[in-house]
Design a protein around this motif. Structure first.
Motif, mmCIF file in Angstrom:
data_model
loop_
_atom_site.group_PDB
_atom_site.id
_atom_site.type_symbol
_atom_site.label_atom_id
_atom_site.label_comp_id
_atom_site.label_asym_id
_atom_site.label_seq_id
_atom_site.Cartn_x
_atom_site.Cartn_y
_atom_site.Cartn_z
ATOM 1 N N LYS A 226 16.996 59.454 -3.513
ATOM 2 C CA LYS A 226 15.764 59.992 -3.459
ATOM 3 C C LYS A 226 14.956 59.186 -4.674
ATOM 4 N N GLU A 227 15.881 58.842 -5.598
ATOM 5 C CA GLU A 227 14.983 58.125 -6.722
ATOM 6 C C GLU A 227 14.885 56.587 -6.246
ATOM 7 N N LEU A 228 15.579 56.365 -5.359
ATOM 8 C CA LEU A 228 15.414 54.822 -4.864
ATOM 9 C C LEU A 228 14.209 55.037 -3.749
ATOM 10 N N LEU A 229 13.456 56.121 -3.556
ATOM 11 C CA LEU A 229 12.563 56.398 -2.604
ATOM 12 C C LEU A 229 13.030 56.322 -1.182
ATOM 13 N N VAL A 230 14.450 56.286 -0.841
ATOM 14 C CA VAL A 230 14.804 56.434 0.496
ATOM 15 C C VAL A 230 13.955 57.759 1.240
ATOM 16 N N PRO A 231 13.490 57.281 2.482
ATOM 17 C CA PRO A 231 12.703 58.627 2.942
ATOM 18 C C PRO A 231 13.224 59.905 3.178
ATOM 19 N N HIS A 232 14.608 59.646 3.715
ATOM 20 C CA HIS A 232 15.161 60.823 4.172
ATOM 21 C C HIS A 232 16.490 60.968 3.565
ATOM 22 N N ALA A 233 16.981 62.008 2.685
ATOM 23 C CA ALA A 233 18.244 62.080 2.047
ATOM 24 C C ALA A 233 18.727 63.455 2.001
ATOM 25 N N TYR A 234 19.863 63.569 2.699
ATOM 26 C CA TYR A 234 20.504 65.054 2.914
ATOM 27 C C TYR A 234 21.854 65.347 2.525
ATOM 28 N N ASP A 235 22.320 66.429 2.253
ATOM 29 C CA ASP A 235 23.721 66.664 1.740
ATOM 30 C C ASP A 235 24.193 67.337 3.008
ATOM 31 N N GLY A 236 25.540 67.438 2.924
ATOM 32 C CA GLY A 236 26.579 67.948 4.107
ATOM 33 C C GLY A 236 26.708 69.561 4.391
ATOM 34 N N PHE A 237 25.456 70.193 3.675
ATOM 35 C CA PHE A 237 25.566 71.785 4.030
ATOM 36 C C PHE A 237 25.263 71.946 5.521
ATOM 37 N N GLY A 238 24.390 71.214 6.380
ATOM 38 C CA GLY A 238 24.256 71.280 7.631
ATOM 39 C C GLY A 238 25.358 71.077 8.371
ATOM 40 N N MET A 239 26.176 70.023 8.107
ATOM 41 C CA MET A 239 27.645 69.652 8.756
ATOM 42 C C MET A 239 28.403 70.605 8.632
ATOM 43 N N LEU A 240 28.407 71.387 7.369
ATOM 44 C CA LEU A 240 29.279 72.513 7.147
ATOM 45 C C LEU A 240 29.130 73.640 8.188
ATOM 46 N N ILE A 241 27.700 73.968 8.343
ATOM 47 C CA ILE A 241 27.262 74.783 9.312
ATOM 48 C C ILE A 241 27.817 74.607 11.152
ATOM 49 N N GLY A 242 27.455 73.092 10.964
ATOM 50 C CA GLY A 242 27.602 72.720 12.353
ATOM 51 C C GLY A 242 29.010 72.785 12.763
ATOM 52 N N GLN A 243 30.174 72.484 11.860
ATOM 53 C CA GLN A 243 31.452 72.285 12.061
ATOM 54 C C GLN A 243 31.886 73.921 12.391
ATOM 55 N N ALA A 244 31.230 74.766 11.685
ATOM 56 C CA ALA A 244 31.833 76.238 11.783
ATOM 57 C C ALA A 244 31.160 76.675 13.279
ATOM 58 N N LEU A 245 30.000 76.275 13.418
ATOM 59 C CA LEU A 245 29.323 76.862 14.764
ATOM 60 C C LEU A 245 30.299 76.492 16.054
ATOM 61 N N LEU A 246 30.722 75.372 16.034
ATOM 62 C CA LEU A 246 31.374 74.668 16.796
ATOM 63 C C LEU A 246 32.956 75.291 17.027
ATOM 64 N N SER A 247 33.589 75.731 15.903
ATOM 65 C CA SER A 247 34.725 76.524 15.906
ATOM 66 C C SER A 247 34.498 77.681 16.452
ATOM 67 N N PHE A 248 33.389 78.597 16.318
ATOM 68 C CA PHE A 248 32.974 79.912 16.747
ATOM 69 C C PHE A 248 32.820 79.686 18.219
ATOM 70 N N GLU A 249 32.140 78.704 18.622
ATOM 71 C CA GLU A 249 31.820 78.280 19.961
ATOM 72 C C GLU A 249 33.343 78.196 20.824
ATOM 73 N N LEU A 250 34.401 77.430 20.378
ATOM 74 C CA LEU A 250 35.674 77.315 20.845
ATOM 75 C C LEU A 250 36.341 78.441 21.048
ATOM 76 N N TRP A 251 36.107 79.363 20.047
ATOM 77 C CA TRP A 251 36.813 80.763 20.016
ATOM 78 C C TRP A 251 36.060 81.871 21.032
ATOM 79 N N ARG A 252 34.995 81.836 20.790
ATOM 80 C CA ARG A 252 34.237 82.955 21.538
ATOM 81 C C ARG A 252 33.485 82.687 22.796
ATOM 82 N N GLY A 253 33.078 81.379 22.954
ATOM 83 C CA GLY A 253 32.593 81.057 23.949
ATOM 84 C C GLY A 253 30.973 80.961 23.876
ATOM 85 N N VAL A 254 30.332 81.524 22.692
ATOM 86 C CA VAL A 254 29.036 81.598 22.450
ATOM 87 C C VAL A 254 28.546 80.818 21.152
ATOM 88 N N LYS A 255 27.560 80.050 21.263
ATOM 89 C CA LYS A 255 27.113 79.387 20.004
ATOM 90 C C LYS A 255 25.782 80.169 19.380
#
Ligand code: ATR
Length: 266
Positions: A226-255
């Motif tokens: 962000k200090e270097l003015l890269v337009p978009h910078a994100y951390d891995g919190f969304g990935m954490l949710i994404g991987q959990a969501l896909l595990s849940f879908e594998l187990w339960r069949g709903v996303k």
């Protein structure tokens, strides 16, 4: 009887998985209980056996047990095979245990949500440990123009790149500023350190993503971008949710709903 799931790891106290999966269960009206279990050194097999013997239906696996879980599974998905590690186990109807790895697909899911197309992109992955290995196949599957792995220890990058014809290896010093997206897959942010990649290289990217996240605030890597003015910078919190969501879908069949989850936890 309430269906049982849990996360294995050590340490595991900090894990958000119980809260995430309990939230998913509430939102999708599933009757399940999700707890956490600390794995004593060398005891993964014994503890996993016990969990499944007592009726457990599935579990997540975090550091340092992902390779133990890989060896434990009776059957592996292509993602688990490519990652050489398992973050999700599921008891199949015939009693065998399936091992999957949803980490990389969790990242791709988050990048899609953030409207960053990987197709045709020039991608730089910094790091060549387990985290980098875990995301490679799902990234390559998105048909990027090129994927470069740069690592402090060059030989590890070479070894990782060897499995994919689309992927090349580099040292930090040899990188040219020619990437659309830069993904930090090192563990440097955990120590509040930056990988020694030139600012010139980072500055030229339009999108930077750190697989690590902090409970509050930026990681040093996203902060620096962000200090270097890269337009978009994100951390891995969304990935954490994404991987959990896909595990849940594998187990339960709903996303479960991603945005609703993000809004609840951040
Ligand atoms: P794992 O395989 O369990 O994910 P690892 O093998 O220790 O963990 O890999 C961590 C990654 O972060 C490696 O790519 C490591 O670089 P090296 O292979 O050179 O050790 C990288 N890493 C950790 N701290 C770093 C730092 N301060 N700067 C650059 N790279 C770093």
């Amino acid at each position: 009887m309430t269906d049982k799931y849990l996360v294995f790891g050590n340490p595991v106290e900090h894990s958000l998985s119980p809260q995430l999966h309990t939230f998913f269960a509430t939102c999708t009206h599933q009757d399940l209980e999700y707890t956490k279990c600390k794995v004593e050194e060398g005891k993964f097999k014994q503890q996993a056996d016990e969990f499944f013997r007592l009726g457990g239906l599935g579990c997540n696996i975090t550091v340092p047990c992902k390779i133990d879980a890989y060896n434990y599974a009776d059957e592996l998905t292509d993602y688990a095979k490519a990652a050489g590690a398992v973050n999700t186990l599921k008891k199949l109807s015939d009693g065998r245990i399936l091992g999957d790895n949803t980490d990389g697909r969790g990242l791709v899911y988050d990048l899609k949500r953030l409207n960053f197309p990987l197709q045709g992109a020039k991608i730089l992955i910094i790091g060549a440990g387990g985290a980098a290995k875990g995301i490679l196949k799902p990234i390559v599957d998105c048909a990027p123009l090129s994927v470069t792995i740069a690592n402090r220890t060059y030989e590890k990058a070479v070894e990782l790149a060897r499995d994919y014809k689309e992927v090349s290896a580099s040292t930090f010093d040899n990188l040219t500023p020619d990437f659309n997206i830069i993904i930090n897959a090192t563990s440097s942010s955990l120590k509040d350190e930056l990988p020694k990649v030139a600012d010139e290289v980072l500055k030229n990217a339009s999108f930077v993503y750190d697989l690590m996240y902090k409970k509050t605030g930026q990681t040093v890597f996203t902060q620096h971008a962000k200090e270097l003015l890269v337009p978009h910078a994100y951390d891995g919190f969304g990935m954490l949710i994404g991987q959990a969501l896909l595990s849940f879908e594998l187990w339960r069949g709903v996303k479960p709903d991603f945005e609703k989850t993000l809004a609840n936890f951040r």
